[in-house]
Design an enzyme around this catalytic site. Structure first.
Site, PDB file in Angstrom:
ATOM      1  N   CYS A 183       3.405  21.191  31.501  1.00  0.00           N
ATOM      2  CA  CYS A 183       3.236  22.625  31.756  1.00  0.00           C
ATOM      3  C   CYS A 183       3.288  22.964  33.243  1.00  0.00           C
ATOM      4  O   CYS A 183       3.481  24.121  33.608  1.00  0.00           O
ATOM      5  CB  CYS A 183       1.925  23.109  31.160  1.00  0.00           C
ATOM      6  SG  CYS A 183       1.834  22.763  29.406  1.00  0.00           S
ATOM      7  N   HIS A 221       0.354  29.874  33.916  1.00  0.00           N
ATOM      8  CA  HIS A 221       0.893  29.208  32.729  1.00  0.00           C
ATOM      9  C   HIS A 221       0.215  29.817  31.501  1.00  0.00           C
ATOM     10  O   HIS A 221      -0.990  30.054  31.486  1.00  0.00           O
ATOM     11  CB  HIS A 221       0.617  27.707  32.814  1.00  0.00           C
ATOM     12  CG  HIS A 221       0.845  26.989  31.540  1.00  0.00           C
ATOM     13  ND1 HIS A 221       2.019  27.110  30.834  1.00  0.00           N
ATOM     14  CD2 HIS A 221       0.053  26.161  30.809  1.00  0.00           C
ATOM     15  CE1 HIS A 221       1.937  26.379  29.742  1.00  0.00           C
ATOM     16  NE2 HIS A 221       0.753  25.798  29.689  1.00  0.00           N
ATOM     17  N   ASN A 239       2.588  28.976  23.849  1.00  0.00           N
ATOM     18  CA  ASN A 239       2.690  28.069  24.997  1.00  0.00           C
ATOM     19  C   ASN A 239       4.063  27.402  24.991  1.00  0.00           C
ATOM     20  O   ASN A 239       4.375  26.636  24.077  1.00  0.00           O
ATOM     21  CB  ASN A 239       1.564  27.030  24.887  1.00  0.00           C
ATOM     22  CG  ASN A 239       1.540  26.042  26.043  1.00  0.00           C
ATOM     23  OD1 ASN A 239       2.479  25.949  26.823  1.00  0.00           O
ATOM     24  ND2 ASN A 239       0.453  25.295  26.133  1.00  0.00           N
TER      25      ASN A 239
HETATM   26  O1  UT7 Z   1      -0.561  23.828  28.087  1.00  0.00           O
HETATM   27  C1  UT7 Z   1      -1.358  22.702  28.329  1.00  0.00           C
HETATM   28  C2  UT7 Z   1      -2.696  23.118  28.536  1.00  0.00           C
HETATM   29  N1  UT7 Z   1      -3.301  23.450  27.251  1.00  0.00           N
HETATM   30  C3  UT7 Z   1      -4.486  23.969  27.268  1.00  0.00           C
HETATM   31  O2  UT7 Z   1      -5.016  24.209  28.320  1.00  0.00           O
HETATM   32  C4  UT7 Z   1      -5.165  24.216  25.942  1.00  0.00           C
HETATM   33  C5  UT7 Z   1      -6.666  24.251  26.167  1.00  0.00           C
HETATM   34  N2  UT7 Z   1      -7.425  24.392  24.957  1.00  0.00           N
HETATM   35  C6  UT7 Z   1      -7.447  25.507  24.193  1.00  0.00           C
HETATM   36  O3  UT7 Z   1      -6.735  26.442  24.446  1.00  0.00           O
HETATM   37  C7  UT7 Z   1      -8.449  25.582  23.068  1.00  0.00           C
HETATM   38  O4  UT7 Z   1      -9.350  24.496  23.166  1.00  0.00           O
HETATM   39  C8  UT7 Z   1      -7.801  25.577  21.648  1.00  0.00           C
HETATM   40  C9  UT7 Z   1      -7.097  26.884  21.405  1.00  0.00           C
HETATM   41  C10 UT7 Z   1      -6.818  24.434  21.535  1.00  0.00           C
HETATM   42  C11 UT7 Z   1      -8.889  25.417  20.592  1.00  0.00           C
HETATM   43  O5  UT7 Z   1      -9.852  26.453  20.715  1.00  0.00           O
HETATM   44  P1  UT7 Z   1     -11.406  26.109  20.745  1.00  0.00           P
HETATM   45  O6  UT7 Z   1     -12.116  27.379  20.822  1.00  0.00           O
HETATM   46  O7  UT7 Z   1     -11.625  25.112  21.846  1.00  0.00           O
HETATM   47  O8  UT7 Z   1     -11.635  25.478  19.325  1.00  0.00           O
HETATM   48  P2  UT7 Z   1     -12.133  24.012  18.941  1.00  0.00           P
HETATM   49  O9  UT7 Z   1     -11.080  22.993  19.187  1.00  0.00           O
HETATM   50  O10 UT7 Z   1     -13.476  23.784  19.548  1.00  0.00           O
HETATM   51  O11 UT7 Z   1     -12.320  24.175  17.374  1.00  0.00           O
HETATM   52  C12 UT7 Z   1     -13.281  25.077  16.812  1.00  0.00           C
HETATM   53  C13 UT7 Z   1     -13.146  25.045  15.316  1.00  0.00           C
HETATM   54  C14 UT7 Z   1     -13.155  23.644  14.733  1.00  0.00           C
HETATM   55  O12 UT7 Z   1     -13.883  23.685  13.519  1.00  0.00           O
HETATM   56  P3  UT7 Z   1     -15.417  23.215  13.458  1.00  0.00           P
HETATM   57  O13 UT7 Z   1     -15.419  21.793  13.940  1.00  0.00           O
HETATM   58  O14 UT7 Z   1     -16.154  24.130  14.398  1.00  0.00           O
HETATM   59  O15 UT7 Z   1     -15.768  23.384  12.016  1.00  0.00           O
HETATM   60  C15 UT7 Z   1     -11.710  23.368  14.438  1.00  0.00           C
HETATM   61  O16 UT7 Z   1     -11.535  22.459  13.377  1.00  0.00           O
HETATM   62  O17 UT7 Z   1     -11.904  25.633  14.911  1.00  0.00           O
HETATM   63  C16 UT7 Z   1     -11.234  24.735  14.022  1.00  0.00           C
HETATM   64  N3  UT7 Z   1      -9.801  24.933  14.216  1.00  0.00           N
HETATM   65  C17 UT7 Z   1      -9.096  25.863  13.558  1.00  0.00           C
HETATM   66  N4  UT7 Z   1      -9.452  26.771  12.635  1.00  0.00           N
HETATM   67  C18 UT7 Z   1      -8.505  27.579  12.168  1.00  0.00           C
HETATM   68  C19 UT7 Z   1      -8.952  24.278  15.075  1.00  0.00           C
HETATM   69  N5  UT7 Z   1      -7.729  24.778  14.963  1.00  0.00           N
HETATM   70  C20 UT7 Z   1      -7.782  25.762  14.029  1.00  0.00           C
HETATM   71  C21 UT7 Z   1      -6.828  26.637  13.509  1.00  0.00           C
HETATM   72  N6  UT7 Z   1      -7.238  27.536  12.588  1.00  0.00           N
HETATM   73  N7  UT7 Z   1      -5.532  26.653  13.902  1.00  0.00           N
END
Ligand code: UT7
Length: 308
Positions: free
Chosen positions: A111, A235, A265
């Site tokens: 990225c 980004h 992204n």
């Molecule tokens: O370009 C390179 C750089 N990339 C980044 O900087 C990405 C950085 N990270 C992020 O943008 C975020 O961490 C994400 C968008 C990837 C994830 O968001 P989050 O708020 O950090 O969610 P999480 O990973 O902590 O997951 C929260 C919950 C989990 O369920 P439990 O464990 O709380 O029951 C996941 O299993 O959301 C669940 N989950 C989803 N639910 C519905 C993860 N993906 C999904 C989904 N739909 N697509």
């Protein structure tokens, strides 16, 4: 020496994949994707190659710059989804564009690829190897996304952006800071011919902290105040990352350009697509002081401050 981003171009595929479409593929919801990321839809290159997209973006940039392909001295192509293992996607693009003179090569910085590429283009120009560098960021991430993994497949899209970087013109690169930390490589990676793996939550925090640090560094190097920045083009990984970064820097969101709701992204393509779109919408104007920042796999990150 002044270095101008003389012409800008971008291309995104026609096919739209909405959050509602994704609801039919994995256990997710429009509500989750929208609130956690800001993404509503992304573009998928079904019938187009990486080089097709890069060609369209590059032609737009060259036309905008009024530069003949034969006058391009170098092509720098940032991508993590190259068309072949070799030769470089840059060489395939060189053939398509008819850039008969000069040299072409790829860089892999995920990225941060566009900002790393701008640093390389600057080096080529300042070192006297080139006067006009075509810098391309293009990705076909749909090929390396695991469409059964809801934690990643909702995030990424395809597209291409291109900039003709020139030794002529009124623009200037005011300051830049590039960083990487190979020790953290396994936070975000794809094995050869494999899918994207990401520890999102960890990366989120690192992204905000690292980008804030390098943004502060470039701003203070030049002796500017944050009020002097006309536009931030970050980004496009997550709207919440952009909001957190803006808050830490003390920059209002009105000055932060985002198109993540439309494209998701697109890795190395995200900043040049955003830049070209902002330019066409009149949000980016000549003379503006523009801050760009990115963070991605490597880990790699950086910030570049320009006078456009
Ligand atoms: O370009 C390179 C750089 N990339 C980044 O900087 C990405 C950085 N990270 C992020 O943008 C975020 O961490 C994400 C968008 C990837 C994830 O968001 P989050 O708020 O950090 O969610 P999480 O990973 O902590 O997951 C929260 C919950 C989990 O369920 P439990 O464990 O709380 O029951 C996941 O299993 O959301 C669940 N989950 C989803 N639910 C519905 C993860 N993906 C999904 C989904 N739909 N697509």
């Amino acid at each position: 020496m002044g270095i101008t981003l003389q012409g800008l171009g971008y291309y995104v595929p026609q096919d739209v994949l909405s959050n509602f479409d994704l609801e039919k593929i994995v256990d997710t919801s429009d509500e989750w994707i929208t609130t956690r990321t800001g993404i509503k839809e992304r573009r998928i290159a079904k019938n187009e190659t990486l080089i097709d997209m890069a060609e369209k973006a590059s032609k737009m940039a060259l036309e905008d710059a009024k530069v003949d392909p034969k006058d391009v001295d170098a092509i720098v192509f940032a991508t993590i989804t190259p068309h072949f293992s070799f030769p470089a996607s840059a060489c395939l693009l060189q053939d398509r564009l008819g850039c008969k003179n000069g040299f072409a090569f790829d860089i892999s910085a995920a990225c941060s690829g566009f900002l790393y590429g701008l640093e390389v283009a600057k080096g080529l120009i300042v070192g006297g190897s080139a006067k006009k560098v075509l810098l391309v960021g293009a990705e076909k991430l749909s090929e390396i996304v695991n469409w059964q993994d809801r934690s990643t497949c909702v995030l990424f899209g395809d597209g291409a952006g291109a900039v003709l970087v020139s030794s002529e013109g009124e623009g200037e690169i005011l300051a830049s800071v590039m960083r990487s930390d190979g020790e953290a490589w396994n936070i975000l990676y794809a094995e050869k011919c494999g899918y994207i793996n990401m520890r999102g939550r960890e990366l989120f925090k690192l992204a905000v902290r690292s980008m804030e640090e390098v943004c502060q560094q470039v701003i203070s190097t030049v002796g500017l105040k944050v009020e002097d920045i006309d536009l931030v083009i970050p980004h496009q990984a997550n709207i919440r990352i952009m909001e957190a970064l803006a808050e830490k820097l003390g920059i209002p969101m009105q000055k932060v350009y985002s198109n993540i709701h439309k494209y998701g992204n697109t890795s190395a393509a995200s900043i040049p697509i955003a830049m070209a779109e902002a330019y066409r919408e009149g949000r980016l104007k000549r003379g503006y002081t523009v801050l760009m920042t990115a963070m991605g796999a490597g880990l790699t990150w950086g910030a570049t401050l320009i006078r456009f």
